[in-house]
Structures are given as structure tokens and as C-alpha cells.
Design a protein around this motif. Structure first.
Motif, PDB file in Angstrom:
ATOM      1  N   ARG A 122       5.252  -7.131  14.656  1.00  0.00           N
ATOM      2  CA  ARG A 122       4.652  -7.092  13.310  1.00  0.00           C
ATOM      3  C   ARG A 122       3.575  -6.003  13.236  1.00  0.00           C
ATOM      4  NH1 ARG A 122       7.512 -11.227  13.483  1.00  0.00           N
ATOM      5  NH2 ARG A 122       7.260 -13.135  12.270  1.00  0.00           N
ATOM      6  N   ARG A 167       3.038   9.552   1.962  1.00  0.00           N
ATOM      7  CA  ARG A 167       3.531   9.645   0.581  1.00  0.00           C
ATOM      8  C   ARG A 167       2.441  10.183  -0.353  1.00  0.00           C
ATOM      9  NH1 ARG A 167       8.061   5.865  -0.033  1.00  0.00           N
ATOM     10  NH2 ARG A 167       9.303   6.518   1.760  1.00  0.00           N
ATOM     11  N   SER A 207      -5.766  -5.341  -4.250  1.00  0.00           N
ATOM     12  CA  SER A 207      -4.438  -5.546  -4.845  1.00  0.00           C
ATOM     13  C   SER A 207      -3.767  -6.841  -4.382  1.00  0.00           C
ATOM     14  CB  SER A 207      -3.526  -4.368  -4.501  1.00  0.00           C
ATOM     15  OG  SER A 207      -3.236  -4.375  -3.118  1.00  0.00           O
ATOM     16  N   ARG A 265      -1.377 -11.345   0.867  1.00  0.00           N
ATOM     17  CA  ARG A 265       0.059 -11.581   0.990  1.00  0.00           C
ATOM     18  C   ARG A 265       0.477 -11.487   2.459  1.00  0.00           C
ATOM     19  NH1 ARG A 265       4.427  -9.824  -3.379  1.00  0.00           N
ATOM     20  NH2 ARG A 265       5.705 -11.569  -2.865  1.00  0.00           N
ATOM     21  N   ALA A 297       1.215  -7.919  -5.696  1.00  0.00           N
ATOM     22  CA  ALA A 297       0.765  -7.428  -4.395  1.00  0.00           C
ATOM     23  C   ALA A 297       1.878  -6.629  -3.742  1.00  0.00           C
ATOM     24  CB  ALA A 297       0.346  -8.601  -3.515  1.00  0.00           C
ATOM     25  N   LEU A 298       2.024  -5.385  -4.179  1.00  0.00           N
ATOM     26  CA  LEU A 298       3.093  -4.513  -3.675  1.00  0.00           C
ATOM     27  C   LEU A 298       2.500  -3.162  -3.316  1.00  0.00           C
ATOM     28  CD1 LEU A 298       5.703  -5.204  -6.497  1.00  0.00           C
ATOM     29  CD2 LEU A 298       5.755  -6.150  -4.191  1.00  0.00           C
ATOM     30  N   TYR A 299       3.291  -2.372  -2.591  1.00  0.00           N
ATOM     31  CA  TYR A 299       2.889  -0.995  -2.295  1.00  0.00           C
ATOM     32  C   TYR A 299       3.481  -0.107  -3.376  1.00  0.00           C
ATOM     33  CZ  TYR A 299       1.576  -2.665   2.349  1.00  0.00           C
ATOM     34  OH  TYR A 299       0.991  -3.333   3.393  1.00  0.00           O
ATOM     35  N   GLU A 338       3.402   2.989  -3.711  1.00  0.00           N
ATOM     36  CA  GLU A 338       3.964   4.266  -3.224  1.00  0.00           C
ATOM     37  C   GLU A 338       5.383   4.089  -2.695  1.00  0.00           C
ATOM     38  OE1 GLU A 338       1.326   2.784  -1.978  1.00  0.00           O
ATOM     39  OE2 GLU A 338      -0.380   3.903  -2.768  1.00  0.00           O
ATOM     40  N   LEU A 339       5.735   2.863  -2.331  1.00  0.00           N
ATOM     41  CA  LEU A 339       7.063   2.618  -1.767  1.00  0.00           C
ATOM     42  C   LEU A 339       8.040   2.220  -2.867  1.00  0.00           C
ATOM     43  CD1 LEU A 339       6.224   0.561   1.457  1.00  0.00           C
ATOM     44  CD2 LEU A 339       6.351   3.028   1.162  1.00  0.00           C
ATOM     45  N   GLU A 383      12.156  -0.477  -0.311  1.00  0.00           N
ATOM     46  CA  GLU A 383      11.258  -0.386   0.850  1.00  0.00           C
ATOM     47  C   GLU A 383      10.268  -1.547   0.869  1.00  0.00           C
ATOM     48  OE1 GLU A 383      11.111   4.441   1.598  1.00  0.00           O
ATOM     49  OE2 GLU A 383       9.895   3.562   0.012  1.00  0.00           O
ATOM     50  N   PHE A 388      10.112  -4.244   3.857  1.00  0.00           N
ATOM     51  CA  PHE A 388       8.873  -4.424   4.627  1.00  0.00           C
ATOM     52  C   PHE A 388       8.453  -5.896   4.649  1.00  0.00           C
ATOM     53  CE2 PHE A 388       4.233  -4.908   4.581  1.00  0.00           C
ATOM     54  CZ  PHE A 388       3.961  -4.466   5.861  1.00  0.00           C
ATOM     55  N   TRP A 389       8.458  -6.526   3.469  1.00  0.00           N
ATOM     56  CA  TRP A 389       8.015  -7.924   3.428  1.00  0.00           C
ATOM     57  C   TRP A 389       9.006  -8.830   4.145  1.00  0.00           C
ATOM     58  CZ3 TRP A 389       3.165  -8.593   2.821  1.00  0.00           C
ATOM     59  CH2 TRP A 389       2.428  -7.721   2.024  1.00  0.00           C
ATOM     60  N   ARG A 434      10.557  -7.947   6.893  1.00  0.00           N
ATOM     61  CA  ARG A 434      10.222  -7.826   8.319  1.00  0.00           C
ATOM     62  C   ARG A 434       8.957  -8.609   8.636  1.00  0.00           C
ATOM     63  NH1 ARG A 434      11.587  -2.540   7.452  1.00  0.00           N
ATOM     64  NH2 ARG A 434       9.482  -1.783   7.763  1.00  0.00           N
ATOM     65  N   MET A 435       8.037  -8.623   7.690  1.00  0.00           N
ATOM     66  CA  MET A 435       6.819  -9.417   7.910  1.00  0.00           C
ATOM     67  C   MET A 435       7.154 -10.909   7.997  1.00  0.00           C
ATOM     68  SD  MET A 435       4.208  -7.536   8.291  1.00  0.00           S
ATOM     69  CE  MET A 435       5.316  -6.440   9.146  1.00  0.00           C
ATOM     70  N   ASN A 455       7.935  -8.538  -7.067  1.00  0.00           N
ATOM     71  CA  ASN A 455       6.890  -9.399  -6.490  1.00  0.00           C
ATOM     72  C   ASN A 455       7.473 -10.750  -6.091  1.00  0.00           C
ATOM     73  OD1 ASN A 455       4.106  -9.504  -5.848  1.00  0.00           O
ATOM     74  ND2 ASN A 455       3.735 -10.846  -7.600  1.00  0.00           N
ATOM     75  N   CYS A 474      10.007 -10.289  -3.053  1.00  0.00           N
ATOM     76  CA  CYS A 474       9.388 -10.078  -1.734  1.00  0.00           C
ATOM     77  C   CYS A 474       9.113 -11.400  -1.010  1.00  0.00           C
ATOM     78  CB  CYS A 474       8.090  -9.286  -1.884  1.00  0.00           C
ATOM     79  SG  CYS A 474       8.372  -7.564  -2.290  1.00  0.00           S
ATOM     80  N   ALA A 475       9.052 -12.479  -1.768  1.00  0.00           N
ATOM     81  CA  ALA A 475       8.791 -13.784  -1.132  1.00  0.00           C
ATOM     82  C   ALA A 475      10.091 -14.493  -0.760  1.00  0.00           C
ATOM     83  CB  ALA A 475       7.984 -14.666  -2.076  1.00  0.00           C
TER      84      ALA A 475
END
Lengths: 386, 350
Positions: free
Chosen positions: A13, A27, A223, A228, B126-128, B130-131, B135, B139-140, B142-143, B184, B187-188
């Protein structure tokens, strides 16, 4: 077994978080200016501003040679001059010479007869006076060396006249007594790109990792991304490690670019010491990344973080010797320099880059940086808030 | 499926108006296309949860359960304690007292295990930015513990389900509010959680985008996911949730299905009387207390429920004969807002 699996999962992780952070950094193209362009520009301009005779960028001093001696001693004197760091020029390169040397036609003949003889040292029209003293010093040293070899030969052969082969043989031998008189027993003062390259690397690594680390952590807290992350099966240790790791990767990109440019374009000699230099910079990047995460954890106001990081990193750069050599500042400031990580990082890099030392000479500084890193990492982990 | 006779009657002396009303939808458990098995195992159990922030008691001894396949709504105004409750349930906050039990085990006895079971959709996006959407999902995923190939596959499936496949490669920063909300949510879901915690997931988006999200959530519940859903939108709680807990000032004031909550008002009819009521004393009105119960009274409005099986026409007749100047009488089915009104003395929308 279960604990081991958990540690492995945590490491995975942490790596994922670090790689993701690096992807996000890249980016945001506006940051490239601070990551790459500014450090390179400052390294280049500062390198010229603080250039000294020993700097990699400084050319060897030129000496115009008018050798009228048909014998071998004129040639031997020229070899000694070359070994003293002078660039020997002929009439076609006259405009590059700082001074000139005339070896008379009877130079060898008179020396072999043990008669007094002189070489002529003259000013080349159009050259300034600034380098003349340095040329003169090197000329005198070359003449002393030639005398030394003649005396040594005379002692060994009971006053027989020297042959060319015998003298060259003596020159090849290691001198029984060597005086390292370059800096009269002091450490040399790093100059030119030898100073500006590590100086800017140390300054910009600290500045960028503080700003990017602090701003990223604060922005992700605002954010909700950190919260999260915290509700996923990601331990706090993995989260903090991932954040620090991502910043270190960013630091590595900066380190790689600056070292490559320093070596290839600016001529900074790091051969044989790459490993030690990389270890030093990696440990230092760990310190800076941990401090960045710590700032992001302690300071909640995102807009204050950049100002605070500049306020911290610029004085640390100045005090740590990134802008000028610590040798020229008063002793109290030299003591202050060793209370902050930049001072230790610069010491280690100067040992490795300017003084030609190896890992053994820099291990104390690297050890102190490790202590800084451990303390900053611990504080960051302790203060980290989602 | 849904009751076809939503009704709300506006009465002005001499005139009768029939007004459609969402609040008047009479939803039953069976209206959701399936009937909740009340014997199903509670996947989440909050027991006597208490959280204080200094002097303020944000959550005060709350109890509730969420079963497999059930959508449990926590309804309350802003600041009621919904987010604090959900934060304790997902382990962001430690309760000062009480416990959260996930699939039979105290959350804090093995937080990582509990977190693997649950998915959390935070109130904020709660996201990125830029992605890209893909993506972010990967990512979420993999988390949440998925391998990279699994996360990639499931991200593709979710993008299809969320109708975002055509924008999958675009940066999330370029998405509309509704699209961000969908990502959002997605991602969950990558790790297919059996328990989903949704903290006001439709705040700030347009009605159409909201409907798409609610439809998606219904689908998840149909597939057996236990869902804890916090909201301050009455309509969402009424139409989405099988059971609803009404929360205010950190206390769970009432809990039950929509019809159970409606029955708390004592009857199936609610009369809203507008008029000059400043000096009115309903308790002294002849026969009023025998048939009606006052839910709320202000200078210009009286809300009363009619008990028993009384004929609306008789009730109206009696109300119009009251010794006050009545300007308007509205007859409606009790809504959650009325329940909230009865419980707190103020409207949820205030």
C-alpha cells in the motif's frame, strides 16, 4: 505469519501511495519550473559567479612558450610546467596566453656546464594582470622541481652531467618528501560548479519537498482524500511511509537530472564516488520529505504552507552553506550550520565532490543526516492527521 | 409498485384542491421490489454510541442495526450528528462510549478486517482531480486490497455500470458534479463491500443525477449489500430507505419503517389549519381533543392529526366550525417532515 502478511500488505500500500503521488506530481506541469528549470538555471549562474581556479569550469592558465633550446633540458622544463597545471601555448594561440616564457638557445648547454642561466618571463600584449601571479607561482614551482631533479642526479652520480633518460627516470619516481601545499593545510574552499551543484541540489530538494509535501498533505486533508485513505485497510504507518516515499521519488528525479547535467554539461568530477553521493542525497531527501509531511500535518492552513516552507528552506540554505562556502562565514554561523540538515548535507557533498573523499570521509555527516531523518520521520508519523 | 394515489387536499372554504405530493407517497417495504428479511443477520450494529467534542455531545447513546440487503437511512438536519455517527462506524473517530460491531466483531478488535468488509462514500468528493476516472477507481481499488489486474477489470465494469465509460480517460477535474459523485461512489465499490456507508452522497447535484445515483444504490441493496445512508433530504429517505432513524442534536429520536414512523402521529390523516391562531387554545375547544392531536401550533398555523378511522369530511366539518378564523385547511398524509416536526418542534427544512 499473519503479522508478516500484514507488513507485506502495508508495504505494498505504501508503494502504491508513493507511486500514485509521483504520478500526480508529474501531472502538474507548472511544478516542473521549480523542480527542474530553476535548480538548473541557478546551478549554472551561481557556478560562474563563485568560480575559482580549481573549479571544473575554469580553464587552465595559458603560458606562451618560446623554446629556442635545442637541448633536452628545455623539454624537461616544459614537462614540469605542464605538471604544474599550465597550458603551454605556441604562437598560433598567443591570444589565449596570460604570460610568456622564453627558454634561451644555450639553456641545456649552460646547465650541463654548471653555469648560471636565465629563462625570460614576459607579458603578452593584451593579457591582464589578474592571472599573472598564479602563472608566476607555477613557473617558480616548475623551476624548483627541475633544480631538485638536477641536485638529486648530481648526488647520486657524484657530480656527473645528467642525461635526458636519467632525468626523466628521476621525474617518474615518487618524491621521497611531498608537501601538499595547495591550500597551506586548510581544506580547499569549494568554488564554481563544485559549490553551486551540491548547493542548489540541497537547497531545492529541501524547498521542493517541504512545499510539495506540506501542500499535498494539507490539500488532501481539505479534500477528504486522507480521510478516505484512512477508512481503507491502510495502516497509519503505511500511509505516512507512502507519503514520504512519494516525495523521495520526486527528490530522486531532481537528483538524477541535476547530477547528470552536473557531470555531462558542467564537468563536475564525481567519478568513483557516485554511490556515496547518491546515499548522501537519498538520506537527505528522506529528511526533507519527512519534514514536508510533518509541516503538512501540523499546519492546517493550506495557503500558509508555501510561505512557511520558503521561510524555512531559504534561511536553511543560506546558513547551511548552499549559497557560499561555510569557510568564509564567522565561526558562530558555522556552528549554526551544523544544527540544521543542510549544513551536514553540504559538508558530506563537499567531502565527496570537492575534496575527493570517499564514503569513509562522509560517513559521519551521513550518520547525522540519518538522525535528522529518523527524528523528522518520527515526528511526522506522530503528528499526522487525516 | 408505488402507490398510485398520492394525494394532498387543499381546502379553502368553498373550494377543494387536489395537489400531488411526494410526501404523500405511501411506500411500504414491498414497494422496493423485495421484502426485507428482518431475520437477516445485522452486518452492522451500533450500540450506545457516544461522542463528545469538549462540552458538545455530538452523538448521544445511539443504537441501530443494518441488515444484509437493507438500506437504513439516518435522517436529520445539518449538524444533527450523522457524519459523526458514520465516522465512528467506519473508524475515523473512536467513540467515547459504546461499540460498533461489524459482522459480529467489535470494530476496534480488528479494524483492518472491518474495513475490508465495508466501503465508505464520504460526503465530500474525495478524488484526485488530476487523475482520470479510471485511474481513480483503480487506485482506490488497490487501496482496498485488490491486485492491479483485478482493480483494472473491476474499474472497467464499474465505469460501465455508472455510465461513465465514455469519459473514463478524462481527468476527474473536468467532470460535472454528478459525474464526480458517481465516481466518488464507485471508488467505494471496487472491492465489492458487503457493508456500504454513504454519507450524503447526493449533496449538491441536480435531480436527474441524483435519481441515477439512487437507482444504482437500490441495485446494490437488491444484490444484498447492507447500506447505511445518511441524508437530510426527506424525499431520499422516504423513497430509498426501508428503515429510517431520525436523528437530531446527536440523539436518535425515532426509528422504523416509513409507515411505522407515520403511525407515530396517531393516525393516517394530518390537517394543517391556517388562520388567526395567536390567542387560540385548542385544548379548550369542545370535542377537539377527543378527535385530534396537536402536532404543532404557531400564531398562524395549527397542525393536528386525526385519530382513529374518522371520515375526512366529518373532520373537515368539525375544523371549519372551530371558534377561530380559518383561512385554509389542508389535508394530507403524514410525512417524515411531520414526524420530525412532532419529535423536535421544528421542520427538517428549517
Amino acid at each position: 505469519m499473519r503479522a508478516g502478511m500484514r507488513i507485506l500488505a502495508g508495504m505494498k500500500r505504501a508503494l502504491d501511495i508513493g507511486h500514485n503521488d509521483l504520478r500526480i506530481f508529474f501531472r502538474q506541469r507548472a511544478w516542473y519550473v521549480w523542480l527542474f528549470i530553476m535548480p538548473l538555471a541557478f546551478t549554472y549562474f551561481m557556478g560562474f559567479a563563485v568560480q575559482g581556479p580549481g573549479s571544473p569550469g575554469a580553464p587552465q592558465l595559458g603560458l606562451l612558450i618560446e623554446n629556442e633550446d635545442p637541448g633536452f633540458l628545455g623539454g624537461i622544463l616544459l614537462q614540469e610546467l605542464g605538471e604544474q597545471g599550465l597550458r603551454l601555448l605556441g604562437p598560433t594561440n598567443r591570444n589565449e596566453a596570460k604570460r610568456g616564457l622564453k627558454i634561451p638557445p644555450d639553456f641545456t648547454e649552460r646547465v650541463l656546464k654548471k653555469e648560471k642561466t636565465s629563462v625570460g618571463f614576459f607579458t603578452v600584449s593584451g593579457s591582464g594582470d589578474e592571472a599573472a601571479a598564479l602563472v608566476e607561482v607555477r613557473l617558480v614551482r616548475a623551476l624548483i622541481a627541475l633544480h631538485g631533479h638536477l641536485v638529486e642526479h648530481a648526488l647520486a652520480t657524484a657530480g656527473q652531467p645528467p642525461s635526458e633518460d636519467a632525468l626523466r627516470d628521476l621525474m617518474r619516481r615518487e618524491n621521497p618528501v611531498v608537501l601538499d601545499s595547495k591550500y597551506a593545510g586548510r581544506k580547499p574552499i569549494p568554488t564554481g560548479f563544485n559549490l553551486s551543484l551540491p548547493g542548489n541540489l540541497v537547497m531545492y530538494l529541501m524547498m521542493n519537498l517541504l512545499i510539495f509535501g506540506g501542500a499535498t498533505v494539507a490539500a488532501e486533508r481539505r479534500s477528504g482524500v486522507l480521510r478516505r485513505l484512512a477508512v481503507h485497510p491502510v495502516s497509519r504507518a503505511a500511509l505516512v511511509t507512502g507519503k514520504i516515499y512519494g516525495l523521495m521519488l520526486l527528490g530522486c528525479a531532481q537528483i538524477a537530472l541535476l547530477l547528470a547535467v552536473g557531470r555531462v554539461l558542467l564537468g563536475v568530477d564525481m567519478s568513483g564516488r557516485w554511490f556515496s553521493i547518491l546515499v548522501t542525497l537519498l538520506v537527505y531527501a528522506w529528511v526533507a520529505a519527512s519534514l514536508g509531511v510533518l509541516i503538512g500535518s501540523v499546519v492546517t492552513a493550506e495557503e500558509k504552507i508555501i510561505g512557511l516552507c520558503l521561510l524555512l528552506s531559504l534561511p536553511m540554505a543560506a546558513l547551511g552553506g548552499c549559497w557560499w562556502p561555510l569557510e568564509i562565514v564567522p565561526v558562530p554561523l558555522q556552528i549554526v550550520a551544523h544544527l540544521i540538515p543542510t549544513g551536514w548535507a553540504m559538508d558530506a557533498l563537499h567531502q565527496l565532490i570537492s575534496f575527493g573523499g570517499g564514503f569513509a570521509q562522509a560517513k559521519e555527516e551521513i550518520g547525522v543526516l540519518l538522525l535528522f531523518g529518523a527524528a523528522a520521520n518520527f515526528a511526522a508519523a506522530k503528528c499526522f492527521r487525516c | 409498485m408505488l402507490s398510485t394515489g398520492p394525494w394532498q387536499t387543499g381546502l379553502i372554504p368553498g373550494r377543494v384542491l387536489f395537489l400531488p405530493s411526494v410526501e404523500a407517497l405511501n411506500l411500504q417495504d414491498s414497494d422496493f421490489g423485495f421484502r426485507i428479511s428482518h431475520a437477516a443477520m445485522p452486518l452492522l450494529k451500533a450500540h450506545q454510541l457516544l461522542k463528545r467534542f469538549g462540552e458538545i455531545c455530538a452523538v448521544n447513546l445511539i443504537n441501530f442495526e443494518v441488515r444484509e440487503g437493507e438500506i437504513y437511512g439516518l435522517l436529520g438536519p445539518n449538524g444533527a450528528g450523522k457524519t459523526t455517527t458514520i465516522s465512528m462506524v467506519c473508524g475515523l473517530l473512536k467513540p467515547d462510549a459504546g461499540e460498533v460491531v461489524v459482522e459480529g466483531l467489535n470494530f476496534w478488535s480488528d479494524p483492518q478486517r472491518a474495513r475490508r468488509i465495508m466501503g465508505v462514500v464520504p460526503q465530500e468528493v474525495a478524488l484526485y482531480d488530476e487523475l482520470s476516472g479510471r485511474e481513480n477507481l483503480e487506485f482506490w481499488g488497490r487501496m482496498a486490497g485488490l491486485t492491479a489486474p483485478t482493480a483494472r477489470d473491476r474499474a472497467g465494469e464499474l465505469l460501465e455500470s455508472l455510465s461513465l465509460a465514455d469519459r473514463a480517460q478524462d481527468a476527474v477535474g473536468t467532470y460535472s458534479g454528478g459525474m464526480k459523485r458517481r465516481i466518488n461512489l464507485g471508488c467505494a465499490l471496487l472491492h465489492r463491500p458487503r457493508l456500504l456507508l454513504l454519507d450524503e452522497p447526493t449533496v449538491g447535484i441536480d435531480p436527474q443525477a441524483r435519481l441515477r445515483i439512487l437507482e444504482f444504490i437500490r441495485g446494490l441493496a437488491t444484490d444484498g449489500t447492507a447500506i447505511l445512508y445518511t441524508t437530510h433530504y426527506l424525499e431520499e429517505a422516504e423513497t430509498l430507505c426501508q428503515r429510517i432513524g431520525i436523528i437530531d442534536h446527536g440523539q436518535l429520536l425515532a426509528e422504523g419503517t416509513l409507515s411505522e414512523l407515520q403511525r407515530r402521529l396517531g393516525g393516517s390523516q394530518l390537517f394543517v389549519i391556517d388562520g388567526e391562531l395567536k390567542d387560540a387554545t385548542p385544548e379548550e375547544w369542545l370535542g377537539f381533543r377527543d378527535r385530534f392531536r396537536v402536532i404543532q401550533k404557531s400564531d398562524h398555523q395549527l397542525v393536528a392529526s386525526a385519530g382513529g378511522e374518522c371520515d375526512p369530511a366529518d373532520c373537515l366539518k368539525q375544523l371549519l366550525a372551530l371558534p377561530v378564523r380559518v383561512q385554509n385547511v389542508t389535508l394530507k398524509r403524514p410525512s417524515l417532515n411531520d414526524v420530525f416536526l412532532q419529535l423536535t418542534g421544528r421542520e427538517l427544512r428549517e
